[in-house]
Write an enzyme that holds these catalytic residues in place. Sequence first.
Site, short mmCIF file in Angstrom:
data_model
loop_
_atom_site.label_atom_id
_atom_site.label_comp_id
_atom_site.label_asym_id
_atom_site.label_seq_id
_atom_site.Cartn_x
_atom_site.Cartn_y
_atom_site.Cartn_z
CG HIS A 67 58.25 105.15 14.81
ND1 HIS A 67 58.65 103.85 14.99
CD2 HIS A 67 57.43 105.42 15.86
CE1 HIS A 67 58.10 103.36 16.08
NE2 HIS A 67 57.35 104.30 16.63
CD GLU A 68 56.65 109.05 17.40
OE1 GLU A 68 55.47 109.24 17.73
OE2 GLU A 68 57.37 108.18 17.90
CG HIS A 71 52.50 105.93 16.16
ND1 HIS A 71 52.06 104.64 16.30
CD2 HIS A 71 53.79 105.94 16.62
CE1 HIS A 71 53.03 103.89 16.82
NE2 HIS A 71 54.09 104.66 17.01
#
Length: 376
Positions: A67-68, A71
């Site tokens: 998820h990170e 980004h």
Amino acid sequence: MKPSLRLGRVAGIPIGIHWSGLLIVAMVTAVLGTTVLPAAVPGLAAQLYWSVAAVTAPVFFASLLAHELAHALVARRRGIAVRSVTLWMLGGVTELDGQARTPRAELEISAAGPLTSLAVAGAAFLVMLAVGGPPLLEAALAWLAVVNAVLGVFNLLPGAPLDGGRVLHAVLWWRYRDRAHADRTAAAAGERLGLVLVAAGIVQAMLGSLLGGLWTVLIGWFLTGAARSEAVTRTAREGLRGLRMRDVMAGDPDLAPAWFDLENFTASVALRSRQSVFPVVDFSGAPVGSVSLEAIAALAPERRAAVRVAQLARPLPAERVLAPDEPAERILERPAPPGEPVALIVEAGHVIGMVTAADLGRILSQAVLRHPTEAA
């Protein structure tokens, strides 16, 4: 947020985990091994539940990392440098060296994480269907699918600092062509969302789910505080816009020569100064670190004559050594630990000014006064 443990690099991005993240790995393992898996597939040996749980919990944290990283990788593609990714108790933090320059870039960066979590959820579900294996494995995959789906949907809720709040910010920025208006609206939405979650957690606890309720309250409290902090930071950024470091620094600070012993420095400089922290300089006048009154006071008086300032000095990260004509907004990029200057201002290799934590508080108050409507 500083990681407690460095995990290495992925695509050149430093990856770490905070101690609270390690605690959550242990808690997730325990919950899976004692509650979730036994309830889904009863009647098996305890060792089997714990073995599957011990594998599933790190896989879940790997999905948080994905998820990170989504980004981070999209931000880097959009021309924003990525400092690090750190996993912690409430998910992860991606430190970017700057902000999105356009609404579209912010939208892409913000949406990448939740969409990745939803993709991981879908992949786990498809693997569960394809494997058709032991029920315990299916239960673990189903749990991963559900948790990642919840994570993706929750992060899309419209309130800063959640990803959904940044999506809302990007949309408002594009719609009204007014970044300050988008800042205020997204921060206010995040604060309201946090308060709703706190209230929901209290009700949840009163209805019998004490642990789940406390966890919801914790998340809501964090969101409320983070939204308020983000509102203050954005207001300060607006107030500092157009100012340079020379406009906000305290000029000509008292310096700590690295070659002085602490007894000499204390008598000749520290006891005569109004400062509580001092830039440490070498023979050429260039900064090499900082030393605080607190650090000196912690050293036994009888040892001060034998200890040089350089031995007690804390190194100063390069990003906190700034030129006088750099934008004043730079002081908001990375807070300084207690006992260290927020920034040293250097010109021609010599320290000409300093910003301390006390200075920063004054500067932020002045920034809000310059733009009172932004704080409303």
